[in-house]
Design a protein around this motif. Structure first.
Motif, PDB file in Angstrom:
ATOM      1  N   SER A   1     -40.439  47.871 -58.113  1.00 60.53           N
ATOM      2  CA  SER A   1     -39.266  48.701 -57.842  1.00 60.53           C
ATOM      3  C   SER A   1     -38.707  48.437 -56.452  1.00 60.53           C
ATOM      4  CB  SER A   1     -39.622  50.183 -57.984  1.00 60.53           C
ATOM      5  OG  SER A   1     -39.889  50.520 -59.316  1.00 60.53           O
ATOM      6  N   SER A   2     -39.603  48.344 -55.466  1.00 56.34           N
ATOM      7  CA  SER A   2     -39.145  48.184 -54.084  1.00 56.34           C
ATOM      8  C   SER A   2     -38.391  46.880 -53.890  1.00 56.34           C
ATOM      9  CB  SER A   2     -40.333  48.249 -53.122  1.00 56.34           C
ATOM     10  OG  SER A   2     -41.274  47.231 -53.412  1.00 56.34           O
ATOM     11  N   VAL A   3     -38.816  45.819 -54.604  1.00 54.57           N
ATOM     12  CA  VAL A   3     -38.139  44.527 -54.466  1.00 54.57           C
ATOM     13  C   VAL A   3     -36.699  44.628 -54.937  1.00 54.57           C
ATOM     14  CG1 VAL A   3     -38.110  42.128 -55.253  1.00 54.57           C
ATOM     15  CG2 VAL A   3     -40.288  43.219 -54.683  1.00 54.57           C
ATOM     16  N   PHE A   4     -36.488  45.263 -56.097  1.00 57.30           N
ATOM     17  CA  PHE A   4     -35.138  45.360 -56.653  1.00 57.30           C
ATOM     18  C   PHE A   4     -34.266  46.316 -55.841  1.00 57.30           C
ATOM     19  CE2 PHE A   4     -37.742  44.130 -60.381  1.00 57.30           C
ATOM     20  CZ  PHE A   4     -37.139  42.905 -60.638  1.00 57.30           C
ATOM     21  N   VAL A   5     -34.860  47.396 -55.360  1.00 57.43           N
ATOM     22  CA  VAL A   5     -34.085  48.339 -54.556  1.00 57.43           C
ATOM     23  C   VAL A   5     -33.653  47.676 -53.242  1.00 57.43           C
ATOM     24  CG1 VAL A   5     -34.214  50.492 -53.240  1.00 57.43           C
ATOM     25  CG2 VAL A   5     -35.114  50.401 -55.558  1.00 57.43           C
ATOM     26  N   THR A   6     -34.549  46.939 -52.620  1.00 53.35           N
ATOM     27  CA  THR A   6     -34.208  46.235 -51.378  1.00 53.35           C
ATOM     28  C   THR A   6     -33.101  45.216 -51.611  1.00 53.35           C
ATOM     29  OG1 THR A   6     -36.463  46.505 -50.545  1.00 53.35           O
ATOM     30  CG2 THR A   6     -35.112  44.812 -49.513  1.00 53.35           C
ATOM     31  N   MET A   7     -33.199  44.491 -52.717  1.00 50.23           N
ATOM     32  CA  MET A   7     -32.161  43.503 -53.031  1.00 50.23           C
ATOM     33  C   MET A   7     -30.800  44.178 -53.163  1.00 50.23           C
ATOM     34  SD  MET A   7     -31.672  41.122 -56.438  1.00 50.23           S
ATOM     35  CE  MET A   7     -31.220  42.580 -57.396  1.00 50.23           C
ATOM     36  N   MET A   8     -30.758  45.308 -53.875  1.00 51.56           N
ATOM     37  CA  MET A   8     -29.483  45.989 -54.095  1.00 51.56           C
ATOM     38  C   MET A   8     -28.922  46.540 -52.789  1.00 51.56           C
ATOM     39  SD  MET A   8     -28.567  45.734 -57.234  1.00 51.56           S
ATOM     40  CE  MET A   8     -27.316  47.016 -57.286  1.00 51.56           C
ATOM     41  N   THR A   9     -29.767  47.169 -51.973  1.00 51.70           N
ATOM     42  CA  THR A   9     -29.255  47.773 -50.733  1.00 51.70           C
ATOM     43  C   THR A   9     -28.818  46.708 -49.735  1.00 51.70           C
ATOM     44  OG1 THR A   9     -31.534  47.956 -49.925  1.00 51.70           O
ATOM     45  CG2 THR A   9     -30.580  49.893 -50.985  1.00 51.70           C
ATOM     46  N   ASP A  10     -29.554  45.603 -49.643  1.00 51.35           N
ATOM     47  CA  ASP A  10     -29.158  44.527 -48.729  1.00 51.35           C
ATOM     48  C   ASP A  10     -27.854  43.880 -49.189  1.00 51.35           C
ATOM     49  OD1 ASP A  10     -31.350  45.003 -47.201  1.00 51.35           O
ATOM     50  OD2 ASP A  10     -32.437  43.182 -47.744  1.00 51.35           O
ATOM     51  N   SER A  11     -27.827  43.488 -50.457  1.00 54.56           N
ATOM     52  CA  SER A  11     -26.641  42.796 -50.982  1.00 54.56           C
ATOM     53  C   SER A  11     -25.412  43.681 -50.916  1.00 54.56           C
ATOM     54  CB  SER A  11     -26.892  42.344 -52.423  1.00 54.56           C
ATOM     55  OG  SER A  11     -28.011  41.493 -52.497  1.00 54.56           O
ATOM     56  N   MET A  12     -25.551  44.932 -51.362  1.00 57.42           N
ATOM     57  CA  MET A  12     -24.408  45.836 -51.358  1.00 57.42           C
ATOM     58  C   MET A  12     -23.988  46.180 -49.935  1.00 57.42           C
ATOM     59  SD  MET A  12     -23.444  46.184 -54.412  1.00 57.42           S
ATOM     60  CE  MET A  12     -22.240  47.480 -54.143  1.00 57.42           C
ATOM     61  N   GLY A  13     -24.971  46.317 -49.026  1.00 57.05           N
ATOM     62  CA  GLY A  13     -24.632  46.609 -47.637  1.00 57.05           C
ATOM     63  C   GLY A  13     -23.771  45.514 -47.027  1.00 57.05           C
ATOM     64  N   PHE A  14     -24.206  44.259 -47.209  1.00 58.22           N
ATOM     65  CA  PHE A  14     -23.425  43.133 -46.677  1.00 58.22           C
ATOM     66  C   PHE A  14     -22.064  43.047 -47.351  1.00 58.22           C
ATOM     67  CE2 PHE A  14     -27.782  41.048 -45.970  1.00 58.22           C
ATOM     68  CZ  PHE A  14     -27.890  41.620 -44.707  1.00 58.22           C
ATOM     69  N   LEU A  15     -22.057  43.181 -48.688  1.00 62.83           N
ATOM     70  CA  LEU A  15     -20.804  43.038 -49.443  1.00 62.83           C
ATOM     71  C   LEU A  15     -19.791  44.112 -49.066  1.00 62.83           C
ATOM     72  CD1 LEU A  15     -19.216  41.614 -51.708  1.00 62.83           C
ATOM     73  CD2 LEU A  15     -20.333  43.153 -53.337  1.00 62.83           C
ATOM     74  N   ILE A  16     -20.255  45.349 -48.991  1.00 62.73           N
ATOM     75  CA  ILE A  16     -19.333  46.456 -48.688  1.00 62.73           C
ATOM     76  C   ILE A  16     -18.804  46.341 -47.263  1.00 62.73           C
ATOM     77  CG2 ILE A  16     -19.176  48.964 -48.402  1.00 62.73           C
ATOM     78  CD1 ILE A  16     -21.356  49.167 -50.612  1.00 62.73           C
ATOM     79  N   PHE A  17     -19.680  46.085 -46.311  1.00 63.65           N
ATOM     80  CA  PHE A  17     -19.250  46.024 -44.906  1.00 63.65           C
ATOM     81  C   PHE A  17     -18.299  44.851 -44.662  1.00 63.65           C
ATOM     82  CE2 PHE A  17     -20.389  44.665 -40.415  1.00 63.65           C
ATOM     83  CZ  PHE A  17     -19.517  45.564 -39.817  1.00 63.65           C
ATOM     84  N   LEU A  18     -18.703  43.670 -45.085  1.00 66.18           N
ATOM     85  CA  LEU A  18     -17.844  42.505 -44.846  1.00 66.18           C
ATOM     86  C   LEU A  18     -16.574  42.549 -45.697  1.00 66.18           C
ATOM     87  CD1 LEU A  18     -20.650  39.758 -44.712  1.00 66.18           C
ATOM     88  CD2 LEU A  18     -19.440  40.816 -42.799  1.00 66.18           C
ATOM     89  N   GLY A  19     -16.719  43.085 -46.913  1.00 66.22           N
ATOM     90  CA  GLY A  19     -15.545  43.203 -47.778  1.00 66.22           C
ATOM     91  C   GLY A  19     -14.519  44.178 -47.197  1.00 66.22           C
ATOM     92  N   LEU A  20     -14.977  45.315 -46.663  1.00 68.86           N
ATOM     93  CA  LEU A  20     -14.058  46.279 -46.049  1.00 68.86           C
ATOM     94  C   LEU A  20     -13.427  45.695 -44.774  1.00 68.86           C
ATOM     95  CD1 LEU A  20     -16.010  49.668 -46.405  1.00 68.86           C
ATOM     96  CD2 LEU A  20     -13.903  48.996 -47.566  1.00 68.86           C
ATOM     97  N   ALA A  21     -14.220  44.906 -44.040  1.00 66.52           N
ATOM     98  CA  ALA A  21     -13.674  44.289 -42.815  1.00 66.52           C
ATOM     99  C   ALA A  21     -12.516  43.370 -43.147  1.00 66.52           C
ATOM    100  CB  ALA A  21     -14.796  43.518 -42.101  1.00 66.52           C
ATOM    101  N   VAL A  22     -12.659  42.614 -44.210  1.00 65.75           N
ATOM    102  CA  VAL A  22     -11.579  41.701 -44.621  1.00 65.75           C
ATOM    103  C   VAL A  22     -10.416  42.484 -45.206  1.00 65.75           C
ATOM    104  CG1 VAL A  22     -10.952  39.828 -46.204  1.00 65.75           C
ATOM    105  CG2 VAL A  22     -13.134  39.761 -44.979  1.00 65.75           C
ATOM    106  N   ALA A  23     -10.721  43.440 -46.098  1.00 66.73           N
ATOM    107  CA  ALA A  23      -9.656  44.189 -46.768  1.00 66.73           C
ATOM    108  C   ALA A  23      -8.845  45.034 -45.812  1.00 66.73           C
ATOM    109  CB  ALA A  23     -10.272  45.076 -47.853  1.00 66.73           C
ATOM    110  N   SER A  24      -9.450  45.507 -44.719  1.00 63.76           N
ATOM    111  CA  SER A  24      -8.757  46.368 -43.768  1.00 63.76           C
ATOM    112  C   SER A  24      -7.915  45.587 -42.779  1.00 63.76           C
ATOM    113  CB  SER A  24      -9.768  47.220 -43.006  1.00 63.76           C
ATOM    114  OG  SER A  24     -10.586  46.390 -42.204  1.00 63.76           O
ATOM    115  N   GLY A  25      -8.032  44.259 -42.805  1.00 62.31           N
ATOM    116  CA  GLY A  25      -7.287  43.446 -41.867  1.00 62.31           C
ATOM    117  C   GLY A  25      -7.944  43.339 -40.503  1.00 62.31           C
ATOM    118  N   LEU A  26      -9.230  43.747 -40.453  1.00 65.20           N
ATOM    119  CA  LEU A  26      -9.935  43.686 -39.185  1.00 65.20           C
ATOM    120  C   LEU A  26     -10.094  42.238 -38.718  1.00 65.20           C
ATOM    121  CD1 LEU A  26     -11.433  45.478 -37.086  1.00 65.20           C
ATOM    122  CD2 LEU A  26     -13.532  45.121 -38.416  1.00 65.20           C
ATOM    123  N   VAL A  27     -10.259  41.314 -39.690  1.00 65.35           N
ATOM    124  CA  VAL A  27     -10.359  39.873 -39.375  1.00 65.35           C
ATOM    125  C   VAL A  27      -9.349  39.105 -40.213  1.00 65.35           C
ATOM    126  CG1 VAL A  27     -12.771  39.925 -38.702  1.00 65.35           C
ATOM    127  CG2 VAL A  27     -12.221  39.667 -41.104  1.00 65.35           C
TER     128      VAL A  27
END
Length: 474
Positions: free
Chosen positions: A448-474
């Protein structure tokens, strides 16, 4: 002070005097100085002093002493304490250490040890042997003991059949209290420890129980059926030991009857065995959650530990590659604004911790039968609400801090939104992953911990970097 209190106090004083004051610390652990004294005596060839030091100890403490010795010191220590290291000590010993010691003994010696133990403890020793060793030991045992152990070995591992004791007290309903007391006094081959007498019908089906305290306080002429407790918790012989422990916990049992598929009384489980099971199952879940294997132990052979752990590390490597792939999609954005690379591990790390919290709560609830089909979605909703509150709090603190430190309110808003979203995702995934694994009849603690870590890491990077691009920050 009453006479009974005086006797109890005297016994306590004798027990304290019997154990060397320097042997046990305030947390009931063997003091390092005491262990060194015993080992030094063995190394010097002074076996008599070593035995004198160890003899007052409880069998569990003797087992601890042997476990604390280094591998190259154990053989000499056991030889020096040969008269003390008996069946009771082996029953208390760590299974990895015990297995090493038993390998050095012949079948006759192991058979003698097993014959001195209760059936469940004998099974615990013999079941870990190789098949040819098992046959040799069983053939050397007394016929009655061999039959009991062979029957136990036919039941599934970690079931009530392996856990139960065959020796119990069963009497018919029509007996009087006097007959029961006379039977207990006149019969030599009785269980070492028992707290109640089982009442059975002519077909040997259990119909009730009588506590020993009730029997001793009831006139001899009263029939057992008039004082027995008809309602009792019956344990099927093939029930998993974890479920057995949950029944003991739920109904505050001291002992319970074990029945076969036809409803006949075949044994009993006592609370002292269940305490070991609770400890074992709790430790197993923690080890599985961490990916250290089911039997991670400081006495486990190095190669076994390696095999148990490396597969999960390789699995974790694969899930880490997923997160790396997500980062690579935003390589250009990170090059334009390097601060994104500094901040994105914060989003993933805090999200991972939030997911681990939800995962631990859910796995524990499943292990203790708190989560069932009637409340599982309510539990998921609760974890989502907790995650939302945590997300709002952490996001506000992080967002304000980033906006001030980097003098960029938009960057603060982006990371706050990403943190809130990822913690909410973590709480949801942390509760849903173990529930999904359980639905697929997979131990929720495994992986369980392996899959939960994968989801939180992947989603964390995707959401943060995706919002940075979508907001026009970069």
């Amino acid at each position: 002070m009453s006479e009974s209190d005086t006797v109890a106090a005297a016994l306590d004083e004798e027990l304290v005097d019997a154990v060397p004051e320097s042997a046990i610390d305030e947390e009931d652990r063997l003091r390092p100085e005491f262990v060194d004294r015993v080992l030094d005596a063995v190394e010097a060839g002074d076996d008599a002093t070593a035995r004198e030091l160890v003899e007052p100890l409880h069998p569990a403490d003797v087992a601890d002493l042997i476990e604390l010795a280094a591998n190259d010191e154990r053989d000499g220590l056991v030889r020096a304490l040969a008269e003390i290291v008996d069946a009771d000590v082996l029953a208390e010993m760590n299974e990895h250490v015990r297995e090493t010691l038993l390998d050095a003994l012949g079948p006759d010696a192991v058979a003698k040890i097993a014959g001195e133990l209760e059936t469940d403890d004998a099974v615990a020793i013999i079941e870990d042997l190789e098949e040819d060793e098992q046959r040799a030991v069983l053939s050397a045992m007394e016929p009655d003991d061999r039959a009991a152990v062979e029957e136990a070995l036919t039941y599934p591992e970690e079931s009530a059949g392996r856990l139960m004791q065959r020796d119990l007290i069963a009497v018919p309903e029509h007996w009087t209290v006097g007959q029961v007391i006379d039977y207990l006094r006149s019969t030599e081959d009785l269980p070492t420890d028992f707290w109640e007498v089982f009442v059975v019908a002519p077909n040997h089906h259990p119909t009730g129980t009588c506590k020993l305290s009730t029997i001793l306080r009831t006139p001899r002429t009263v029939q057992v059926r008039d004082i027995m407790i008809s309602e009792q918790t019956l344990i099927p012989v093939d029930m998993d030991q974890e479920d057995v422990a949950l029944r003991f916990q739920k109904y505050a049992l001291v002992s319970a009857a074990v029945i076969d598929s036809s409803g006949r009384l075949v044994g009993m489980v006592t609370v002292d065995d269940v305490v070991h099971i609770i400890q074992e199952e709790a430790g197993e879940d923690v080890l599985l959650l961490s990916g250290a294997g089911e039997e991670g132990d400081i006495n486990e052979p190095v190669m076994e530990s390696y095999r148990n752990r490396v597969r999960w590390l390789i699995t974790n490597l694969g899930t880490a590659l997923v997160a790396s792939t997500v980062i690579s999609l935003f390589e250009g954005a990170i090059e334009q604004m390097v601060v994104l690379a500094v901040l994105m591990p914060i989003v993933a790390g805090v999200g991972g911790n939030a997911g681990t919290q939800a995962l631990a709560v859910t796995v524990r609830a499943l292990a203790t039968n708190q989560l069932t089909g009637s409340n599982r979605w309510r539990a998921v909703g609760r974890e989502m609400r907790v995650a939302l509150l945590n997300g709002v709090t952490v996001a506000a603190l992080l967002g304000v801090g980033v906006a001030v430190v980097f003098a960029n309110p938009l960057l603060g808003g982006v990371i706050a939104a990403a943190m809130l979203t990822n913690i909410l995702v973590a709480g949801t995934v942390g509760s849903l992953v173990p529930l999904t694994l359980e639905r697929w009849e997979i131990d929720p603690a495994v992986g369980s911990s392996v899959f939960v870590t994968m989801m939180t890491d992947s989603m964390g990077f995707l959401i943060f970097l995706g919002l940075a691009v979508a907001s026009g920050l970069v």
